[in-house]
Write a protein that holds these residues in place. Structure first.
Motif, PDB file in Angstrom:
ATOM      1  N   UNK A 296      -3.404   5.048  -0.606  1.00 28.32           N
ATOM      2  CA  UNK A 296      -3.922   6.385  -1.072  1.00 28.32           C
ATOM      3  C   UNK A 296      -3.575   6.731  -2.340  1.00 28.32           C
ATOM      4  N   UNK A 297      -2.322   6.663  -2.565  1.00 25.02           N
ATOM      5  CA  UNK A 297      -1.796   7.010  -3.791  1.00 25.02           C
ATOM      6  C   UNK A 297      -2.338   6.439  -5.184  1.00 25.02           C
ATOM      7  N   UNK A 298      -2.864   5.120  -4.762  1.00 25.47           N
ATOM      8  CA  UNK A 298      -3.463   4.059  -5.869  1.00 25.47           C
ATOM      9  C   UNK A 298      -4.989   4.630  -5.992  1.00 25.47           C
ATOM     10  N   UNK A 299      -5.562   4.979  -5.091  1.00 26.71           N
ATOM     11  CA  UNK A 299      -7.066   5.498  -5.150  1.00 26.71           C
ATOM     12  C   UNK A 299      -7.088   6.807  -5.763  1.00 26.71           C
ATOM     13  N   UNK A 300      -5.913   7.778  -5.516  1.00 25.45           N
ATOM     14  CA  UNK A 300      -5.828   9.030  -5.905  1.00 25.45           C
ATOM     15  C   UNK A 300      -5.554   9.070  -7.571  1.00 25.45           C
TER      16      UNK A 300
ATOM     17  N   UNK B  28      -6.160   9.072  11.928  1.00 29.26           N
ATOM     18  CA  UNK B  28      -7.172   8.250  12.598  1.00 29.26           C
ATOM     19  C   UNK B  28      -8.429   8.148  11.582  1.00 29.26           C
ATOM     20  N   UNK B  29      -8.882   8.975  10.878  1.00 31.97           N
ATOM     21  CA  UNK B  29      -9.962   8.679   9.921  1.00 31.97           C
ATOM     22  C   UNK B  29      -9.801   7.451   9.033  1.00 31.97           C
ATOM     23  N   UNK B  30      -8.303   7.410   8.633  1.00 30.24           N
ATOM     24  CA  UNK B  30      -7.891   6.112   7.768  1.00 30.24           C
ATOM     25  C   UNK B  30      -8.049   4.844   8.840  1.00 30.24           C
ATOM     26  N   UNK B  31      -7.884   4.974   9.904  1.00 25.80           N
ATOM     27  CA  UNK B  31      -7.836   3.959  11.025  1.00 25.80           C
ATOM     28  C   UNK B  31      -9.401   3.625  11.297  1.00 25.80           C
ATOM     29  N   UNK B  32     -10.358   4.527  11.174  1.00 25.37           N
ATOM     30  CA  UNK B  32     -11.825   4.314  11.424  1.00 25.37           C
ATOM     31  C   UNK B  32     -12.266   3.486  10.235  1.00 25.37           C
ATOM     32  N   UNK B  33     -11.768   3.964   8.807  1.00 22.05           N
ATOM     33  CA  UNK B  33     -12.201   3.200   7.634  1.00 22.05           C
ATOM     34  C   UNK B  33     -11.787   1.800   7.754  1.00 22.05           C
ATOM     35  N   UNK B  34     -10.597   1.617   8.253  1.00 23.52           N
ATOM     36  CA  UNK B  34     -10.170   0.094   8.297  1.00 23.52           C
ATOM     37  C   UNK B  34     -10.945  -0.732   9.377  1.00 23.52           C
ATOM     38  N   UNK B  35     -11.250  -0.077  10.436  1.00 25.02           N
ATOM     39  CA  UNK B  35     -12.043  -0.643  11.419  1.00 25.02           C
ATOM     40  C   UNK B  35     -13.601  -0.945  10.880  1.00 25.02           C
TER      41      UNK B  35
ATOM     42  N   UNK C 208      -9.065   3.093  -0.208  1.00 23.44           N
ATOM     43  CA  UNK C 208      -7.770   2.794   0.353  1.00 23.44           C
ATOM     44  C   UNK C 208      -7.863   1.698   1.283  1.00 23.44           C
ATOM     45  N   UNK C 209      -8.829   1.773   2.140  1.00 21.47           N
ATOM     46  CA  UNK C 209      -8.650   0.832   3.327  1.00 21.47           C
ATOM     47  C   UNK C 209      -9.047  -0.828   2.831  1.00 21.47           C
ATOM     48  N   UNK C 210      -9.611  -0.880   1.744  1.00 20.99           N
ATOM     49  CA  UNK C 210     -10.003  -2.124   1.343  1.00 20.99           C
ATOM     50  C   UNK C 210      -8.637  -2.572   0.503  1.00 20.99           C
TER      51      UNK C 210
ATOM     52  N   UNK D 140      -4.724  -5.872  -0.532  1.00 22.23           N
ATOM     53  CA  UNK D 140      -3.408  -6.163  -1.451  1.00 22.23           C
ATOM     54  C   UNK D 140      -2.174  -5.966  -0.691  1.00 22.23           C
ATOM     55  N   UNK D 141      -2.303  -5.482   0.867  1.00 24.97           N
ATOM     56  CA  UNK D 141      -1.136  -5.352   1.751  1.00 24.97           C
ATOM     57  C   UNK D 141      -0.422  -3.917   1.346  1.00 24.97           C
ATOM     58  N   UNK D 142      -1.214  -2.939   1.274  1.00 23.73           N
ATOM     59  CA  UNK D 142      -0.511  -1.731   0.789  1.00 23.73           C
ATOM     60  C   UNK D 142      -0.813  -0.831   2.005  1.00 23.73           C
TER      61      UNK D 142
END
Ligand code: NDP
Length: 514
Positions: A130-134, A19-26, A115-117, A122-124
């Motif tokens: 998240x693995x990329x940001x981490x 949910x927190x990821x979806x909120x970031x995307x929104x 990660x959301x950007x 990039x379509x990840x």
């Protein structure tokens, strides 16, 4: 600084992180389009033209307007990097390390936003982003610690009548040219490594993903990286690449990308231009045709799952992706059946919906992968996928499997860089190993086996920079699996390894008679 440890991943099967990821995307969707301007010497610099960065899942959605640097901008960026160099090189290593570490802290505080950007640009999917940001955060922290180590006195032998000391110092201003496929991790790691060591850089992001680079710049500035230490130069590699590489002021080039561009840079950076006072250091991390071998002692269910994970994670657009699955005769049919089943169950769709397989990065990649598939049909048996998927105009391609691929065919040798797996039959383990080693590349490789003899043989003779046993062949962790390949896969600079900063430093030895 806390001791280094990799950032743990979220479990997006759980409600709270999802949910927190979806909120970031929104929240990001409400801010579109983003802006990714040139930043030279700490100043935003306007450009005459711009680069439109679009969502590969819906190319009519503009993700960002990026600057498009000219040769004059490249010139100004190098000048700014050199102007900032003396003060940054003289900044105590502990202070540099704190700043670089802080970039990682800032990204971690906003991890879903970063990660959301990436999901949008990039379509990840969530876990891949998240693995990329981490990994980007890990690079900041790991290299910050390494900067302190590089600052320690070098251990030398004693000599009568003299004191002797050696120390490491940064090289100067260099060029950093990352690819789009790890648009944060590789961009960040290739920049902060040299910077932590006291160098300054001109950072030219890949044209498909300039917004993620702009986010990194925001974090770097907020962390206190002084103006001119990292100069952000979005622009076409074809337009400004040669100028940056050829410039006699360029002290080093840190490149990751295709073999074609890497070889061009290797050649050009070796040429000494008028006024040049050094041999340029240049590091090229390039492509792969990575193989996973499954022998007749392997756990076949685990092997098939790891093959599919390694082949189609981020649509196969990883330098480490499994693009050749080499099966010994006895297990060929069963493993092929298993991967066909697993692949048929992969959901293909938008990364914002967290589908297992999203779009490929661009129209150009879409066309190129489909044309490789078309040519592959004349070489081997197409047993799964093979077509584009028409959805919102997105750049989707079905997860594709070719069976009975001949090791020396194009499907067995050429990096496609998309969701295409070549399955190759080997007579036995020896044959499988010879096939695995039979390309010009040597990046990652894997073996699924319970035979200690075969495992030991692979450790010794499977000629790859990163070998994975009984697991997937992607996902190297910073500080745990130093990354970089052999042969035409590149310089083996081992990103995330203990010697990385040393690549961007030189040593001075001082002898004093008593
Ligand atoms: P490219 O080689 O096409 O591009 C990489 C970078 O080089 C981009 O920033 C690009 O800019 C720039 N560039 C293009 N032309 C020039 C030039 N003439 N001079 C200087 N720079 C130039 O690779 P991709 O971005 O498509 O990345 C995919 C490749 O990267 C694959 O082969 C993959 O295997 C490899 N890779 C290797 C890794 C490793 O560690 N070994 C890790 C990740 C990827 P622009 O975008 O503007 O064209």
């Amino acid at each position: 600084m806390k001791p280094y440890a990799p950032v743990p991943y979220s479990d997006f099967a759980e409600d709270s992180p999802r949910e927190s990821y979806e909120a970031a995307l929104a929240s990001i969707a409400a801010q579109l389009p983003g802006q990714a301007p040139l930043i030279i010497g700490g100043e935003v610099r306007e450009t005459a033209s711009s680069i439109a960065s679009v969502n590969p899942a819906k190319p009519d959605i503009l993700i960002a307007n990026a600057g498009s640097a000219s040769a004059e901008d490249a010139d100004a960026a190098l000048a700014a990097a050199w102007e900032a160099f003396p003060a940054w090189a003289a900044t105590p290593a502990a202070e540099r390390a704190e700043i670089v570490h802080r970039i990682g802290d800032i990204m971690e505080e906003r991890i879903h936003e970063f990660s959301g950007w990436m999901t949008l640009e990039a379509g990840k999917n969530y876990a891949e982003s998240e693995a990329d940001t981490a990994e980007a955060i890990d690079f900041c922290r790991y290299y910050a610690h390494q900067a302190l180590e590089m600052d320690q006195p070098v251990r030398l032998l004693e000599f009568p009548g003299e004191t002797n000391e050696s120390f490491l110092m940064p090289l100067g201003a260099g060029i950093v040219i990352p690819p789009w496929n790890f648009p944060l991790a590789i961009l960040c790691g290739m920049a902060v490594g040299p910077v932590a060591a006291g160098n300054t850089v001109v950072l030219k992001p890949a044209s498909n993903t300039p917004m993620i680079g702009a986010m990194f710049m925001e974090a770097a500035i907020a962390a206190g990286v002084p103006p001119g230490v990292i100069n952000y130069l979005p622009g076409s590699g074809g337009v400004i690449g040669d100028a940056l590489v050829d410039d006699p002021r360029t002290r080093f080039v840190n490149f990751t990308g295709s073999k074609e561009v890497g070889l061009r840079i290797a050649e050009r950076s070796a040429t000494v231009h008028p006024g040049q006072r050094w041999l340029k250091r240049s590091y090229m991390e390039m492509g792969g045709k990575d193989a996973l071998i499954v022998d007749d002692t392997a756990d076949l269910a685990a092997a098939a799952a790891d093959a599919v994970r390694s082949a189609y994670g981020f649509q196969g657009q990883k330098c480490s992706a499994c693009s050749r699955l080499i099966l010994v005769e006895e297990v060929y049919d069963e493993v092929l059946d298993r991967i066909l089943d697993l692949t048929a169950n992969l959901a293909v769709g938008p990364a914002v919906d967290n589908c297992a397989v999203g779009p490929v990065i661009s129209a150009a990649q879409h066309t190129s992968i489909l044309s490789e598939i078309e040519s592959g049909k004349g070489e081997a048996a197409l047993v799964a996928g093979g077509s584009a998927i028409d959805l919102d105009g997105g750049y989707y391609i079905e997860p594709t499997i070719f069976a009975d691929v001949s090791p020396n065919s194009r499907l067995g040798q050429h990096e496609i860089f998309g969701p295409v797996l070549s399955v190759i039959k080997a007579a036995d383990f020896e044959d499988a190993l010879a096939i695995a080693n039979g390309t010009e590349f040597g990046l990652t490789g894997g073996l699924h086996s319970t035979s200690e003899e075969n495992i030991q043989r692979a450790i010794r003779d499977f000629h790859v920079g990163n070998l994975y046993l009984n697991r997937k062949i992607t996902g190297a962790l910073v500080g745990i699996q130093p990354f970089g390949g052999f042969n035409m896969s590149g310089s083996n600079s081992k990103a995330g390894g203990p010697g990385y900063l040393r690549l961007f430093m030189e040593m001075k030895s001082v002898a004093r008679r008593l």
